[in-house]
Design an enzyme around this catalytic site. Structure first.
Site, PDB file in Angstrom:
ATOM      1  N   HIS B  63      13.555 -40.268  26.577  1.00 16.84           N
ATOM      2  CA  HIS B  63      14.545 -39.398  25.921  1.00 16.84           C
ATOM      3  C   HIS B  63      15.178 -38.463  26.941  1.00 16.84           C
ATOM      4  O   HIS B  63      14.708 -37.347  27.167  1.00 16.84           O
ATOM      5  CB  HIS B  63      13.874 -38.590  24.803  1.00 16.84           C
ATOM      6  CG  HIS B  63      14.841 -37.965  23.844  1.00 16.84           C
ATOM      7  ND1 HIS B  63      14.643 -37.961  22.487  1.00 16.84           N
ATOM      8  CD2 HIS B  63      16.025 -37.323  24.044  1.00 16.84           C
ATOM      9  CE1 HIS B  63      15.649 -37.341  21.894  1.00 16.84           C
ATOM     10  NE2 HIS B  63      16.503 -36.944  22.824  1.00 16.84           N
ATOM     11  N   HIS B  65      19.202 -37.074  28.459  1.00 18.80           N
ATOM     12  CA  HIS B  65      20.659 -37.085  28.288  1.00 18.80           C
ATOM     13  C   HIS B  65      21.255 -36.993  29.690  1.00 18.80           C
ATOM     14  O   HIS B  65      21.314 -35.903  30.261  1.00 18.80           O
ATOM     15  CB  HIS B  65      21.105 -35.900  27.429  1.00 18.80           C
ATOM     16  CG  HIS B  65      20.568 -35.934  26.024  1.00 18.80           C
ATOM     17  ND1 HIS B  65      21.230 -36.537  24.987  1.00 18.80           N
ATOM     18  CD2 HIS B  65      19.410 -35.459  25.498  1.00 18.80           C
ATOM     19  CE1 HIS B  65      20.519 -36.419  23.875  1.00 18.80           C
ATOM     20  NE2 HIS B  65      19.397 -35.766  24.158  1.00 18.80           N
ATOM     21  N   LEU B  66      21.637 -38.128  30.238  1.00 18.67           N
ATOM     22  CA  LEU B  66      22.208 -38.103  31.594  1.00 18.67           C
ATOM     23  C   LEU B  66      23.711 -37.846  31.548  1.00 18.67           C
ATOM     24  O   LEU B  66      24.360 -37.756  32.584  1.00 18.67           O
ATOM     25  CB  LEU B  66      21.880 -39.393  32.351  1.00 18.67           C
ATOM     26  CG  LEU B  66      20.383 -39.666  32.580  1.00 18.67           C
ATOM     27  CD1 LEU B  66      20.185 -40.803  33.583  1.00 18.67           C
ATOM     28  CD2 LEU B  66      19.635 -38.424  33.063  1.00 18.67           C
ATOM     29  N   ARG B  67      24.273 -37.745  30.342  1.00 17.46           N
ATOM     30  CA  ARG B  67      25.651 -37.267  30.122  1.00 17.46           C
ATOM     31  C   ARG B  67      26.740 -38.208  30.612  1.00 17.46           C
ATOM     32  O   ARG B  67      27.920 -37.872  30.508  1.00 17.46           O
ATOM     33  CB  ARG B  67      25.871 -35.879  30.751  1.00 17.46           C
ATOM     34  CG  ARG B  67      24.897 -34.804  30.281  1.00 17.46           C
ATOM     35  CD  ARG B  67      24.918 -34.613  28.799  1.00 17.46           C
ATOM     36  NE  ARG B  67      24.177 -33.404  28.399  1.00 17.46           N
ATOM     37  CZ  ARG B  67      23.735 -33.192  27.172  1.00 17.46           C
ATOM     38  NH1 ARG B  67      23.928 -34.103  26.226  1.00 17.46           N
ATOM     39  NH2 ARG B  67      23.086 -32.097  26.863  1.00 17.46           N
ATOM     40  N   ASP B 155      20.855 -39.800  18.352  1.00 18.66           N
ATOM     41  CA  ASP B 155      20.251 -38.519  18.735  1.00 18.66           C
ATOM     42  C   ASP B 155      21.284 -37.450  19.045  1.00 18.66           C
ATOM     43  O   ASP B 155      22.309 -37.706  19.670  1.00 18.66           O
ATOM     44  CB  ASP B 155      19.340 -38.665  19.943  1.00 18.66           C
ATOM     45  CG  ASP B 155      18.680 -37.335  20.282  1.00 18.66           C
ATOM     46  OD1 ASP B 155      17.907 -36.847  19.459  1.00 18.66           O
ATOM     47  OD2 ASP B 155      18.983 -36.764  21.344  1.00 18.66           O
ATOM     48  N   HIS B 235      11.212 -35.771  19.856  1.00 23.49           N
ATOM     49  CA  HIS B 235      10.998 -34.316  19.952  1.00 23.49           C
ATOM     50  C   HIS B 235      10.430 -33.657  18.694  1.00 23.49           C
ATOM     51  O   HIS B 235      11.015 -32.725  18.137  1.00 23.49           O
ATOM     52  CB  HIS B 235      12.252 -33.589  20.421  1.00 23.49           C
ATOM     53  CG  HIS B 235      13.545 -33.965  19.733  1.00 23.49           C
ATOM     54  ND1 HIS B 235      13.736 -33.830  18.393  1.00 23.49           N
ATOM     55  CD2 HIS B 235      14.695 -34.468  20.232  1.00 23.49           C
ATOM     56  CE1 HIS B 235      14.961 -34.220  18.096  1.00 23.49           C
ATOM     57  NE2 HIS B 235      15.561 -34.618  19.187  1.00 23.49           N
ATOM     58  N   ASP B 308      13.617 -34.858  26.651  1.00 26.74           N
ATOM     59  CA  ASP B 308      14.850 -34.380  25.993  1.00 26.74           C
ATOM     60  C   ASP B 308      15.684 -33.575  26.987  1.00 26.74           C
ATOM     61  O   ASP B 308      16.344 -32.596  26.629  1.00 26.74           O
ATOM     62  CB  ASP B 308      14.545 -33.558  24.731  1.00 26.74           C
ATOM     63  CG  ASP B 308      15.772 -33.427  23.825  1.00 26.74           C
ATOM     64  OD1 ASP B 308      16.804 -34.079  24.108  1.00 26.74           O
ATOM     65  OD2 ASP B 308      15.704 -32.667  22.845  1.00 26.74           O
TER      66      ASP B 308
HETATM   67 ZN   LIG Z   1      17.518 -34.969  19.406  1.00 28.43          ZN
END
Ligand SMILES: [Zn+2]
Lengths: 348, 442
Positions: B63, B65-67, B155, B235, B308
């Site tokens: 999990h 977020h590499l954007r 997500d 999460h 996350d």
């Molecule tokens: Zn989330």
């Protein structure tokens, strides 16, 4: 504390007329707490004020009030200072009160019309403040819908500008708290053990929070009354008593502070209707009989007449302190502006 | 050039082999060649003395977020995967809530080419469950899985319509993929900024009630019971959620869950005034919740640690608390935090701790099992479990700096991360200081 201007204070006694430099007199500058105000740069919250600082501010406010009554103004104490009012939320009365306070101390006042400025075009509050600081503004009086926005400003520009929080979200409205306290102390010099009821929408009220911190400092017993949907979770952990009904909260109370309720609470489903709210929580002469005979009513304004309290009660000179609050607001804001901006330079 | 490397005297901790023993590892041409109690260095071979170090399979984060795509001001595949390598990861799974979101083959191809071009470690894509993350129409799950998508998730948002979630769980069986849930009832959490309770009350911030997560999990578990589809809860932050998942697992339902390092480390009481580095979703909860998460990780109710990792620009995080975006970066601090809270603090074994970072998250998404085995790619991390250091986001590898751990002293440090036998990350300073005490040669 006694807020009367006493005869044993020679400079300030009624026999010796108050003069333009009353605030900067040695007598005033020797007030306990002035040194703490000198060390302080911002007024963000009542939570972090010590009792000495509060008493000091109120003592200065008492003198300011007297000076105003005697029409000894403007005082030449902030002549070189520029105070900017930035109100991201409309509040004519708080803005006017700050403006009048600053002018009575001789400051130049800049009112930023947020609607027409670049703020509306997405400029951040830090950008706006930055611009004002570049123009030479010494203090920013800010009203903003977000809790913590005044803190954000003070962190970003700690050494560059004085920040006076004129209300941030639901968090704090320190000058309102101070003026409410001042108003109560004028009536009852010792609040220790006094019962103060705060009625209405506590959840969304920065006034309630600022009052709670201060009243605790002065030993009052705080009772909250309001719909469970407008009562902040776990607030009793702050040492206040929570009621869902009005009656037990105001029973034998010395002061009842009614809070403004916004119509949008009904739209958001937080209360079924204003009419039901009125049935449960509106203050009137009859209900006030539960309180002490000497009890007084306060309201931060603007009053929704007939909703939080009846017209008749709001205008009752015996019971309502609402007009006194407005007058005291200017004095308290003068005191705070003076202590933050001028006391540092005044002789000690 | 001799492409062989000998790691001597490290403590090998490999949950896939249930191994915790000191041994030497020979790496050649990117693969592990041999593991034995004592291997002699050959001429020209790079030799690392791993005395006092742990040698573990490279970590897996399911999990992050590499954007990429479209949010390069916060992070991209290059900076994000480097931050991951610095945290000991050799495989991260990146979330689909980008701009635009990863919901069709064309945009996925762009993402895959960015990964090809910039990734320092393995980066695996997740695609949305629904087109545009709008919660209505399913994406082409089979087509996207065929292109390399390892799981589906909206997500950032829940799939609030349970009929849609039901279809997604059913259809995902054809694609043989897991759905990752972001469990949140958006009506209950609406407007909230921090966990509902005294902190929110005292700061005048709108609260997020625990029920917004637990109610979502309870509802979604019933859809799993209906469909028997594979659902993973991301999460998880509440004691009530842990209990719901524990009961569901006991009933044999195919659910799994992860928890973040910050939720096992911090509570709502740690929130530092209006510092937005403490604003994340789900929010920091209570001490009892934190304890329940640790218990859940120990008894297997919660399967994995997932970061996350959620980079945001300083400009966005400078906004007032209620307006600032949710999320913190976490790749570079996950291991020391878990080491401190789970192993040093709660008695979890070294093997179990490493499993939470390797075999168990991989199992959640049916990824190949990470391990240190002859013939396998050398995805390895060398950890100094005793090294005490101060985390400074300014010296970090993520493009963003939104971490509540900035400036904090942490114990446990990644020394080296090898991805397919190549160095993906090296703590030069720490290696130098070890070298001075002549521990490292070659
Ligand atoms: Zn989330």
């Amino acid at each position: 504390m006694n807020l009367q201007i006493r005869d044993d204070m020679p400079d300030l006694s009624m026999s010796t007329p108050l003069s333009l430099d009353a605030l900067s007199s040695n007598l005033m500058l020797d007030t306990p707490g002035v040194d703490l105000w000198r060390a302080r740069r911002h007024l963000l919250d009542t939570k972090d004020l010590t009792k000495v600082e509060v008493e000091c501010a109120l003592r200065f406010a008492a003198v300011c009030k007297k000076l105003c009554q005697l029409e000894i103004a403007p005082l030449p104490v902030l002549n070189s200072k520029v105070v900017a009012n930035i109100f991201y939320e409309n509040s004519t009365r708080t803005r006017s009160s700050f403006e009048l306070a600053a002018r009575r101390l001789g400051a130049t006042v800049l009112n930023l019309d947020v609607q027409s400025s670049s703020v509306a075009k997405g400029e951040t509050l830090l950008d706006t403040a930055q611009t004002l600081i570049a123009m030479g503004v010494h203090a920013i009086v800010q009203r903003h819908a977000s809790s913590g926005s005044a803190h954000r400003l003070s962190e970003a520009f700690h050494d560059k500008v004085h920040v006076l929080n004129a209300g941030d979200g639901w968090n704090a409205h320190p000058t309102q708290g101070l003026l409410d306290l001042f108003t109560m102390l004028e009536v009852m010099p010792d609040l220790c053990g006094a019962k103060v009821a705060i009625v209405g929408d506590i959840s969304h009220s920065r006034v309630a929070r600022s009052n709670i911190w201060l009243l605790k400092l002065f030993g009052a017993h705080i009772h909250l009354a309001g719909p469970p949907t407008l009562m902040p979770p776990e607030i009793s952990k702050l040492g206040v008593t929570v009621h869902n009904q009005l009656e037990p909260a105001i029973e034998d109370a010395d002061f009842v502070i009614a809070l403004r309720i916004q119509l949008e609470r009904q739209k958001k489903g937080e209360i079924p209707s204003l009419s039901e709210y009125k049935k449960l929580y509106r203050l009137d002469h009859h209900r006030l009989k539960l309180a002490k005979p000497t009890a007084r009513v306060l309201h931060p304004g603007p009053v929704n007449r007939g909703v939080e309290l009846t017209d008749h009660l709001a205008d009752d000179p015996e019971l309502s302190l609402i007009r006194t609050q407005v007058a005291n607001g200017v004095a308290v804001r003068m005191a705070v502006l003076y202590l933050l901006l001028a006391s540092k330079e005044a002789k000690s | 050039m001799n492409r062989s490397l000998l790691i001597k005297n490290g403590l090998i901790i490999d949950p896939s082999e249930d191994r915790e023993s000191q041994a030497d590892i020979l790496v050649k041409d990117g693969d592990v060649v041999m593991i034995a109690p004592h291997l002699e260095p050959e001429d020209g071979q790079t030799v690392l003395d791993g005395s006092g170090l742990w040698v573990a399979p490279g970590f897996v984060d399911i999990h992050t977020h590499l954007r990429e795509i479209g949010q390069a001001d916060r992070e991209d595949i290059g900076t994000g995967s480097l931050a991951a390598a610095a945290g000991g990861y050799t495989c991260v799974v990146t979330m689909a809530n980008t701009e635009p979101p990863i919901d069709n083959a064309a945009i996925l191809s762009v993402l895959l080419s960015k990964i090809e071009e910039k990734a320092h470690i393995e980066v695996l894509p997740i695609a949305c469950v629904t087109k545009g993350m709008e919660g209505n129409e399913l994406v082409n799950m089979v087509e996207l899985s065929g292109m390399g998508v390892v799981a589906f998730s909206d997500d950032g948002l829940p799939v609030s319509n349970l009929a849609v979630l039901r279809r997604a769980l059913e259809y995902a069986k054809v694609a043989d993929r897991v759905i990752i849930s972001h469990p949140e009832d958006r009506d209950l959490s609406a407007g909230g900024a921090v966990h509902e309770g005294l902190t929110a009350t005292s700061l005048g911030l709108p609260g997020i009630p625990g029920a917004s997560e637990a109610a979502a999990i309870a509802r979604e578990i019933e859809v799993v019971r209906q469909t028997n589809g594979r659902l993973h809860f991301g999460h998880v932050s509440l004691a009530a959620s842990v209990e719901l998942i524990r009961t569901a697992k006991a009933a044999g339902l195919p659910v799994t869950a992860d928890a973040t390092p910050h939720h096992i480390c911090l509570t709502v009481d740690d929130i530092n005034g209006f510092d937005t580095a403490y604003k994340m979703n789900p929010p920091l909860r209570t001490q009892a919740d934190r304890a329940a998460l640790i218990e859940g990780l120990k008894d297997g109710t919660i399967d994995a640690i997932a970061t996350d990792h959620a980079p945001h620009t300083a400009l966005d995080k400078q906004k007032p608390f209620d307006q600032a975006p949710f999320g913190i970066i976490g790749l570079e601090t996950a291991f020391p935090i878990a080491l401190e809270r789970l192993t040093n603090g709660a008695g979890l074994s070294k093997l179990s701790l490493i499993a939470l970072f390797t075999t168990k998250p991989a199992a959640v998404l049916d990824l190949p099992q990470p391990g240190i085995r002859a013939g396998q790619p050398a995805n390895l991390v060398l950890l100094d479990p005793a090294h005490s250091w101060i985390y400074d986001t300014a010296k970090g590898f993520s493009r963003s700096r939104n971490s509540p751990f900035n400036g904090q002293r942490l114990t446990g440090k990644v020394l080296l991360t090898f991805y397919r036998g190549n160095i993906a990350y090296k703590d030069e300073e720490l290696i130098q200081s070890r070298h001075k005490s002549s521990v490292l040669k070659g």
